[in-house]
Design a protein around this motif. Structure first.
Motif, mmCIF file in Angstrom:
data_model
loop_
_atom_site.group_PDB
_atom_site.id
_atom_site.type_symbol
_atom_site.label_atom_id
_atom_site.label_comp_id
_atom_site.label_asym_id
_atom_site.label_seq_id
_atom_site.Cartn_x
_atom_site.Cartn_y
_atom_site.Cartn_z
ATOM 1 N N LYS A 1 0.823 -1.206 0.000
ATOM 2 C CA LYS A 1 0.000 0.000 0.000
ATOM 3 C C LYS A 1 0.859 1.258 0.000
ATOM 4 O O LYS A 1 1.912 1.310 0.632
ATOM 5 C CB LYS A 1 -0.907 0.000 1.237
ATOM 6 N N ILE A 2 0.349 2.291 -0.705
ATOM 7 C CA ILE A 2 0.929 3.636 -0.684
ATOM 8 C C ILE A 2 -0.229 4.606 -0.474
ATOM 9 O O ILE A 2 -1.230 4.547 -1.196
ATOM 10 C CB ILE A 2 1.644 3.985 -2.007
ATOM 11 N N VAL A 3 -0.098 5.482 0.510
ATOM 12 C CA VAL A 3 -1.114 6.507 0.761
ATOM 13 C C VAL A 3 -0.451 7.870 0.618
ATOM 14 O O VAL A 3 0.586 8.120 1.242
ATOM 15 C CB VAL A 3 -1.752 6.370 2.163
ATOM 16 N N GLU A 4 -1.049 8.727 -0.234
ATOM 17 C CA GLU A 4 -0.504 10.052 -0.508
ATOM 18 C C GLU A 4 -1.563 11.129 -0.247
ATOM 19 O O GLU A 4 -2.743 10.914 -0.503
ATOM 20 C CB GLU A 4 -0.079 10.175 -1.970
ATOM 21 N N ALA A 5 -1.104 12.279 0.224
ATOM 22 C CA ALA A 5 -1.938 13.474 0.327
ATOM 23 C C ALA A 5 -1.528 14.380 -0.829
ATOM 24 O O ALA A 5 -0.372 14.782 -0.932
ATOM 25 C CB ALA A 5 -1.708 14.170 1.661
ATOM 26 N N VAL A 6 -2.467 14.686 -1.716
ATOM 27 C CA VAL A 6 -2.197 15.412 -2.953
ATOM 28 C C VAL A 6 -2.837 16.797 -2.897
ATOM 29 O O VAL A 6 -4.012 16.927 -2.553
ATOM 30 C CB VAL A 6 -2.755 14.629 -4.172
ATOM 31 N N ASN A 7 -2.050 17.817 -3.235
ATOM 32 C CA ASN A 7 -2.548 19.195 -3.286
ATOM 33 C C ASN A 7 -2.154 19.822 -4.617
ATOM 34 O O ASN A 7 -0.967 19.861 -4.954
ATOM 35 C CB ASN A 7 -1.955 20.033 -2.148
ATOM 36 N N PHE A 8 -3.160 20.302 -5.359
ATOM 37 C CA PHE A 8 -2.880 21.007 -6.610
ATOM 38 C C PHE A 8 -2.404 22.415 -6.315
ATOM 39 O O PHE A 8 -2.891 23.050 -5.370
ATOM 40 C CB PHE A 8 -4.136 21.078 -7.492
ATOM 41 N N GLU A 9 -1.446 22.879 -7.096
ATOM 42 C CA GLU A 9 -1.040 24.283 -7.020
ATOM 43 C C GLU A 9 -2.007 25.051 -7.902
ATOM 44 O O GLU A 9 -1.975 24.917 -9.131
ATOM 45 C CB GLU A 9 0.402 24.454 -7.488
ATOM 46 N N THR A 10 -2.891 25.827 -7.278
ATOM 47 C CA THR A 10 -3.949 26.502 -8.017
ATOM 48 C C THR A 10 -4.430 27.730 -7.260
ATOM 49 O O THR A 10 -4.310 27.796 -6.033
ATOM 50 C CB THR A 10 -5.133 25.539 -8.268
ATOM 51 N N ASN A 11 -4.967 28.669 -7.992
ATOM 52 C CA ASN A 11 -5.616 29.833 -7.398
ATOM 53 C C ASN A 11 -7.130 29.678 -7.406
ATOM 54 O O ASN A 11 -7.844 30.561 -6.971
ATOM 55 C CB ASN A 11 -5.226 31.112 -8.161
ATOM 56 N N GLU A 12 -7.616 28.564 -7.932
ATOM 57 C CA GLU A 12 -9.051 28.315 -8.035
ATOM 58 C C GLU A 12 -9.528 27.472 -6.856
ATOM 59 O O GLU A 12 -9.068 26.346 -6.652
ATOM 60 C CB GLU A 12 -9.370 27.614 -9.352
ATOM 61 N N ALA A 13 -10.454 28.021 -6.089
ATOM 62 C CA ALA A 13 -10.953 27.354 -4.886
ATOM 63 C C ALA A 13 -11.532 25.968 -5.172
ATOM 64 O O ALA A 13 -11.434 25.070 -4.338
ATOM 65 C CB ALA A 13 -12.002 28.228 -4.202
ATOM 66 N N ASP A 14 -12.112 25.782 -6.353
ATOM 67 C CA ASP A 14 -12.731 24.491 -6.677
ATOM 68 C C ASP A 14 -11.721 23.354 -6.825
ATOM 69 O O ASP A 14 -12.096 22.185 -6.807
ATOM 70 C CB ASP A 14 -13.556 24.599 -7.962
ATOM 71 N N PHE A 15 -10.447 23.688 -6.989
ATOM 72 C CA PHE A 15 -9.407 22.654 -7.128
ATOM 73 C C PHE A 15 -8.500 22.585 -5.905
ATOM 74 O O PHE A 15 -7.552 21.796 -5.877
ATOM 75 C CB PHE A 15 -8.569 22.893 -8.388
ATOM 76 N N ALA A 16 -8.769 23.409 -4.910
ATOM 77 C CA ALA A 16 -7.939 23.464 -3.701
ATOM 78 C C ALA A 16 -8.372 22.381 -2.713
ATOM 79 O O ALA A 16 -9.467 21.840 -2.798
ATOM 80 C CB ALA A 16 -8.031 24.840 -3.068
ATOM 81 N N GLY A 17 -7.507 22.095 -1.779
ATOM 82 C CA GLY A 17 -7.798 21.125 -0.732
ATOM 83 C C GLY A 17 -6.973 19.868 -0.904
ATOM 84 O O GLY A 17 -6.452 19.579 -1.977
ATOM 85 N N GLU A 18 -6.867 19.134 0.178
ATOM 86 C CA GLU A 18 -6.043 17.930 0.191
ATOM 87 C C GLU A 18 -6.864 16.713 -0.225
ATOM 88 O O GLU A 18 -7.848 16.360 0.419
ATOM 89 C CB GLU A 18 -5.464 17.722 1.588
ATOM 90 N N MET A 19 -6.433 16.090 -1.302
ATOM 91 C CA MET A 19 -7.056 14.863 -1.800
ATOM 92 C C MET A 19 -6.177 13.688 -1.349
ATOM 93 O O MET A 19 -4.955 13.776 -1.389
ATOM 94 C CB MET A 19 -7.142 14.922 -3.326
ATOM 95 N N ILE A 20 -6.803 12.616 -0.934
ATOM 96 C CA ILE A 20 -6.073 11.426 -0.507
ATOM 97 C C ILE A 20 -6.131 10.381 -1.624
ATOM 98 O O ILE A 20 -7.212 10.086 -2.145
ATOM 99 C CB ILE A 20 -6.653 10.827 0.793
ATOM 100 N N MET A 21 -4.959 9.868 -1.990
ATOM 101 C CA MET A 21 -4.864 8.802 -2.977
ATOM 102 C C MET A 21 -4.244 7.588 -2.288
ATOM 103 O O MET A 21 -3.115 7.650 -1.805
ATOM 104 C CB MET A 21 -3.993 9.225 -4.161
ATOM 105 N N GLU A 22 -5.024 6.517 -2.218
ATOM 106 C CA GLU A 22 -4.534 5.269 -1.637
ATOM 107 C C GLU A 22 -4.430 4.241 -2.749
ATOM 108 O O GLU A 22 -5.395 3.998 -3.477
ATOM 109 C CB GLU A 22 -5.491 4.776 -0.559
#
Length: 153
Positions: free
Chosen positions: A88-109
């Motif tokens: 297993k690999i678990v990652e916290a992914v954050n896009f570099e963006t100025n758009e609020a709709d793409f902001a936030g931490e996404m988890i990819m397992e």
């Protein structure tokens, strides 16, 4: 309600070989970008607490596409939360963006399971930013799994 997706594929290769494709920056560049996108890893530290920064570039031929970061670029940083070799690999992914709709931490397992025909690889995304449609995330993941299979098989 947070958006999630889950996609799996049987890869005709050993777990060790498939896992190795996740642990190498050059390998990630070759297969992680979905469809006709091109990947570029800027830095890479494969350990829990480490991570990487990567840009995914849309092809110039896609005229109606705007990147989450700028122009035709989706740049993101990923922090490894957990790495269990060959499991297993678990990652916290954050896009570099100025758009609020793409902001936030996404988890990819990503999980790796022994299968009679090789390795079952499953991508499970949690907290997908609201600007990304789950069906688009699924389509991209299916493409990525196809590219991973082509890379290791």
């Amino acid at each position: 309600m947070p958006q999630t997706t889950k996609n799996s594929r049987i890869i005709h290769a050993t777990i060790e070989k498939v896992f190795e494709a996740f642990s190498n920056a050059k390998a990630l560049e070759a297969w992680l970008a979905p469809n006709d996108m091109v990947g570029k890893v800027h830095n890479f530290n494969f350990r829990a607490g480490g991570g990487y920064t990567m840009s995914l570039f849309y092809p110039e031929s896609e005229v109606n596409v705007k990147g989450k970061t700028a122009g035709k670029e989706d740049k993101f940083s990923s922090r490894y939360i957990e790495i269990i070799p060959n499991k297993k690999i678990v990652e916290a992914v954050n896009f570099e963006t100025n758009e609020a709709d793409f902001a936030g931490e996404m988890i990819m397992e990503v999980t790796f399971a022994l299968h009679q025909d090789g390795t079952e690889v499953t991508f499970h995304f949690k907290n997908i930013p609201r600007g990304i449609k789950p069906e688009d995330n699924e389509a991209g993941t299916i493409s990525t799994l196809e590219k991973l299979a082509a890379f290791v098989e």
